[in-house]
Design a protein around this motif. Structure first.
Motif, PDB file in Angstrom:
ATOM      1  N   ALA A  76       0.771  -1.377  -0.051  1.00  0.00           N
ATOM      2  CA  ALA A  76       0.108  -0.136   0.378  1.00  0.00           C
ATOM      3  C   ALA A  76       1.279   1.011  -0.087  1.00  0.00           C
ATOM      4  O   ALA A  76       1.873   1.687   0.709  1.00  0.00           O
ATOM      5  N   ARG A  77       1.231   2.301  -0.849  1.00  0.00           N
ATOM      6  CA  ARG A  77       2.101   3.031  -1.154  1.00  0.00           C
ATOM      7  C   ARG A  77       0.850   4.336  -0.827  1.00  0.00           C
ATOM      8  O   ARG A  77      -0.026   4.849  -1.041  1.00  0.00           O
ATOM      9  N   LEU A  78       1.785   4.859   0.653  1.00  0.00           N
ATOM     10  CA  LEU A  78       1.278   6.039   1.163  1.00  0.00           C
ATOM     11  C   LEU A  78       1.974   6.583   0.987  1.00  0.00           C
ATOM     12  O   LEU A  78       3.173   7.010   0.597  1.00  0.00           O
ATOM     13  N   ARG A  79       1.415   7.925   0.683  1.00  0.00           N
ATOM     14  CA  ARG A  79       2.320   9.824   0.144  1.00  0.00           C
ATOM     15  C   ARG A  79       1.925   9.915   2.265  1.00  0.00           C
ATOM     16  O   ARG A  79       0.921  10.961   2.364  1.00  0.00           O
ATOM     17  N   GLY A  80       3.111  10.332   2.958  1.00  0.00           N
ATOM     18  CA  GLY A  80       2.642  10.861   4.083  1.00  0.00           C
ATOM     19  C   GLY A  80       2.632   9.910   5.611  1.00  0.00           C
ATOM     20  O   GLY A  80       3.350   8.727   4.875  1.00  0.00           O
ATOM     21  N   GLU A  81       2.432  10.525   6.035  1.00  0.00           N
ATOM     22  CA  GLU A  81       3.323  10.091   7.648  1.00  0.00           C
ATOM     23  C   GLU A  81       1.817  10.185   8.206  1.00  0.00           C
ATOM     24  O   GLU A  81       1.635  11.401   8.038  1.00  0.00           O
TER      25      GLU A  81
END
Length: 403
Positions: A94-99
């Motif tokens: 799962a490619r998450l942009r940010g935290e």
């Protein structure tokens, strides 16, 4: 990791397959349909065994997808942008942009994956029990039982408190909540991950020496975990060193912009005397941001069409540009630089463009702190910052292991 076969969207999340997933599907289908099912349940037609293996493989991939979708949906609900999900050889990413912005959000995003796998294990287990009660064919019961066990193993394995597994992120969120320092918590979680990875490698080598080919899976996954945990540790240490430095402290301002309607040819004529940078936000006639162009990508436009090609036509679109606010911690913004094809971050406040951060700006700060980092190609420099790996999950058909 990039998709090879796009599958569309589900719950607003883009889903795709990497070509390598075909290998794992074939391995599961053949392993069950040709070897395990005929031996364990003899007397059925070959087509029944083949169908059982194929259905198991497809449902296994769907189970991994459900696991990743759970991560993605909860991430979006907690304000984290999800670029998409890719299913590949060792499971899913799962490619998450940010935290996550809080320890609680970090915990929820991490724990929901194993929880979803546990629910699937229960569903398949109940399905198998009902199949027995209804007198269904034993192959149906076997397939449901296999999927129940495998999803249960996925849930348990993912809860091992070692980065980059979900359990490592649960550990990180707990340490973050206790200490108030997300970066040191990430370092400790990464240490646990490397230790666990080395244990898998040792266990795998022991199996290989014992003439068991199943140990190769453990070695492969152990190496993967060690590499990912090491990357997380490096990123976390950068975060520790950059504590107290904000985006506004690093950004270049004012920003040199270009007009969307200007041709590429005109741009290069003007660039010789007026432009001093290598990346330029593109504004329309109303002053609204329409994208970002870099010299590297403009040079790729064929000379013969530059006169009729507007900058707005070749600009990286707004939705693919990383954006930050001046007050955000620099350490939390760094991973976003690899989420855009131009390797820049635009700094905005109250809807207005305030500055821009380039790899050279970050390199200067890291150099001041005696740190080094590497970012992906495409940032127009040979130097590039390194980002924390996105949540990912693996399964091991030969060992019935996930993540």
């Amino acid at each position: 990791m990039k998709d090879t076969i796009p599958l569309g969207r589900f719950a607003g999340v883009r889903i795709g397959l990497h070509w390598s997933v075909a290998g794992i599907v074939a391995l599961v289908a053949v392993g069950l349909g040709v070897y395990w099912l005929p031996v364990a349940f003899p007397g059925h037609a070959p087509v029944a065994y083949a169908l059982g293996g194929a259905v198991s493989a497809v449902l296994l991939v769907c189970s991994v997808l459900a696991h990743e979708l759970a991560h993605s949906v909860v991430a979006r609900r907690n304000g984290v942008v999800v670029e998409g999900i890719t299913l590949w050889l060792l499971g899913g990413v799962a490619r998450l942009r940010g935290e996550a912005r809080t320890a609680g959000a970090d915990f929820r995003i991490a724990v929901v994956g194993p929880a979803s796998s546990a629910v699937l294990a229960l569903v398949f287990g109940v399905g198998g029990w009902m199949a027995v009660r209804l007198g269904a064919d034993e192959l149906i019961v076997a397939v449901l039982g296999y999927l129940a066990v495998l999803n249960a193993v996925v849930a348990v394995f993912n809860l091992v408190p070692a980065a980059p597994l979900d359990g490592g992120r649960v550990l990180r969120s707990a340490l973050w909540a206790l200490t108030g320092d997300r970066f040191r918590a990430a370092v400790w979680s990464a240490w646990a991950g490397r230790g666990f990875g080395f244990l898998l490698i040792v266990a795998g080598l022991a199996e290989v020496l014992g003439r068991s080919t199943g140990g190769l899976w453990l070695v492969l996954v152990g190496l993967f975990i060690v590499n990912m945990a090491s990357a997380e540790e490096r990123q976390a240490r950068i975060g520790v060193a950059l504590a107290g430095i904000s985006v506004g402290d690093v950004m270049s301002s004012p920003v040199e912009t270009v007009e969307a309607r200007q041709s590429v040819e005109q741009f290069f004529r003007d660039a010789v005397v007026s432009h001093r940078h290598s990346a330029f936000p593109v504004l329309d006639e109303h002053g609204q941001l329409r994208g970002l162009v870099t010299l590297q990508h403009l040079r790729e436009v064929p000379v013969e069409v530059r006169g009729g090609t507007a900058l707005g036509q070749v600009a990286c679109p707004v939705e693919k540009i990383a954006v930050a606010e001046p007050g955000e911690p620099l350490a939390l913004v760094l991973p976003r630089m690899t989420q855009t094809s131009r390797g820049r971050i635009l700094v905005c406040s109250a809807g207005e463009l305030r500055g821009i951060i380039s790899p050279s700006d970050v390199a200067r700060v890291l150099s001041d702190h005696s740190l080094t980092a590497t970012l992906p190609a495409g940032a127009d420099l040979t130097w590039e910052p390194e980002t924390r790996p996105p949540p990912s999950d693996w399964w091991f058909p030969g060992q019935q292991r996930p993540r």
